[in-house]
Enzyme design. Structure first.
Site, PDB file in Angstrom:
ATOM      1  N   HIS A 116     -12.745  48.451  12.399  1.00 45.70           N
ATOM      2  CA  HIS A 116     -11.627  47.983  11.576  1.00 45.70           C
ATOM      3  C   HIS A 116     -11.922  48.288  10.126  1.00 45.70           C
ATOM      4  CE1 HIS A 116     -14.521  44.713  12.189  1.00 45.70           C
ATOM      5  NE2 HIS A 116     -14.247  44.319  10.964  1.00 45.70           N
ATOM      6  N   ASP A 158      -6.028  39.206   7.793  1.00 47.76           N
ATOM      7  CA  ASP A 158      -7.323  38.622   8.149  1.00 47.76           C
ATOM      8  C   ASP A 158      -7.193  37.098   8.142  1.00 47.76           C
ATOM      9  OD1 ASP A 158     -10.561  39.765   7.757  1.00 47.76           O
ATOM     10  OD2 ASP A 158     -10.142  37.628   7.818  1.00 47.76           O
ATOM     11  N   ASN A 171     -17.310  47.614   7.381  1.00 48.59           N
ATOM     12  CA  ASN A 171     -18.675  47.152   7.647  1.00 48.59           C
ATOM     13  C   ASN A 171     -19.149  47.792   8.952  1.00 48.59           C
ATOM     14  OD1 ASN A 171     -18.560  45.488   5.387  1.00 48.59           O
ATOM     15  ND2 ASN A 171     -17.707  43.788   6.554  1.00 48.59           N
TER      16      ASN A 171
HETATM   17  P1  AMP Z   1     -16.338  42.234   9.949  1.00 44.28           P
HETATM   18  O1  AMP Z   1     -17.235  41.110   9.459  1.00 44.28           O
HETATM   19  O2  AMP Z   1     -16.297  43.404   9.038  1.00 44.28           O
HETATM   20  O3  AMP Z   1     -16.623  42.576  11.394  1.00 44.28           O
HETATM   21  O4  AMP Z   1     -14.872  41.630   9.860  1.00 44.28           O
HETATM   22  C1  AMP Z   1     -14.291  40.818  10.825  1.00 44.28           C
HETATM   23  C2  AMP Z   1     -13.099  40.160  10.152  1.00 44.28           C
HETATM   24  O5  AMP Z   1     -12.209  39.745  11.154  1.00 44.28           O
HETATM   25  C3  AMP Z   1     -13.438  38.935   9.311  1.00 44.28           C
HETATM   26  O6  AMP Z   1     -12.973  39.152   7.971  1.00 44.28           O
HETATM   27  C4  AMP Z   1     -12.690  37.804  10.008  1.00 44.28           C
HETATM   28  O7  AMP Z   1     -12.144  36.877   9.091  1.00 44.28           O
HETATM   29  C5  AMP Z   1     -11.599  38.544  10.750  1.00 44.28           C
HETATM   30  N1  AMP Z   1     -11.120  37.932  11.986  1.00 44.28           N
HETATM   31  C6  AMP Z   1     -11.861  37.465  13.004  1.00 44.28           C
HETATM   32  N2  AMP Z   1     -11.053  37.044  14.014  1.00 44.28           N
HETATM   33  C7  AMP Z   1      -9.787  37.275  13.597  1.00 44.28           C
HETATM   34  C8  AMP Z   1      -8.503  37.054  14.176  1.00 44.28           C
HETATM   35  N3  AMP Z   1      -8.361  36.518  15.390  1.00 44.28           N
HETATM   36  N4  AMP Z   1      -7.404  37.395  13.462  1.00 44.28           N
HETATM   37  C9  AMP Z   1      -7.533  37.938  12.227  1.00 44.28           C
HETATM   38  N5  AMP Z   1      -8.714  38.175  11.634  1.00 44.28           N
HETATM   39  C10 AMP Z   1      -9.821  37.836  12.294  1.00 44.28           C
END
Ligand code: AMP
Ligand code: ZN
Length: 136
Positions: A99, A30, A86
């Site tokens: 995810h 992440d 989530n």
């Molecule tokens: P959610 O809020 O459960 O939808 O989680 C989305 C997650 O994706 C967050 O923890 C972000 O930090 C992570 N995230 C967003 N864009 C990227 C990316 N390009 N590479 C890795 N993690 C990401």
């Protein structure tokens, strides 16, 4: 899904810090980690959230979360981990491609997923049971 960033990352169109990859999944670090080693498990096939997963994908994702969590314990020295998916804006979902977060937890670290326990009456519980069961 042309405009889905996790479709692109999972399928290797956008590079990522990949922890694990097979034909169906990619797991990568992440970008905004809640703790050292915070990893996302992402199926290569698009599903907006857990409600759109088929049984096989859901099962494999959870087994993979367990394997990666165990590897975090051995490799990073965490003593536990949270597995979180989530689902929906109100639950904190920001990327609408399913995810699973695998978040390592360390003995000296803060608790990341916690809540204040509430309470309810027998009547409230009966109403809640009825509402959920009748919608299943
Ligand atoms: P959610 O809020 O459960 O939808 O989680 C989305 C997650 O994706 C967050 O923890 C972000 O930090 C992570 N995230 C967003 N864009 C990227 C990316 N390009 N590479 C890795 N993690 C990401
Ligand atoms: Zn997608």
């Amino acid at each position: 899904m042309d405009d889905c960033i996790f479709c692109k990352i999972a399928n290797g169109v956008i590079p990522s810090a990949t922890v694990y990859e097979d034909e169906e999944f990619r797991a990568f670090l992440d970008l905004g980690p809640a703790s050292k080693g915070h990893t996302l498990i992402v199926p290569k096939k698009h599903a907006k959230d857990v409600t759109e997963l088929d049984q096989e994908t859901a099962g494999k994702a959870l087994v993979l979360a367990g394997k990666i969590g165990e590897a975090m314990k051995k490799g990073l020295g965490c003593t536990g981990f949270n597995v979180v998916a989530n689902t929906g804006v109100s639950a904190g979902q920001t990327i609408f491609h399913f995810h699973m977060h695998v978040i390592p937890r360390y003995d000296d670290g803060e608790k990341i997923v916690e809540w204040v326990p509430g309470s309810n009456t027998d009547e409230e519980r009966a109403e809640i049971l009825d509402a959920i069961r009748s919608a299943l």
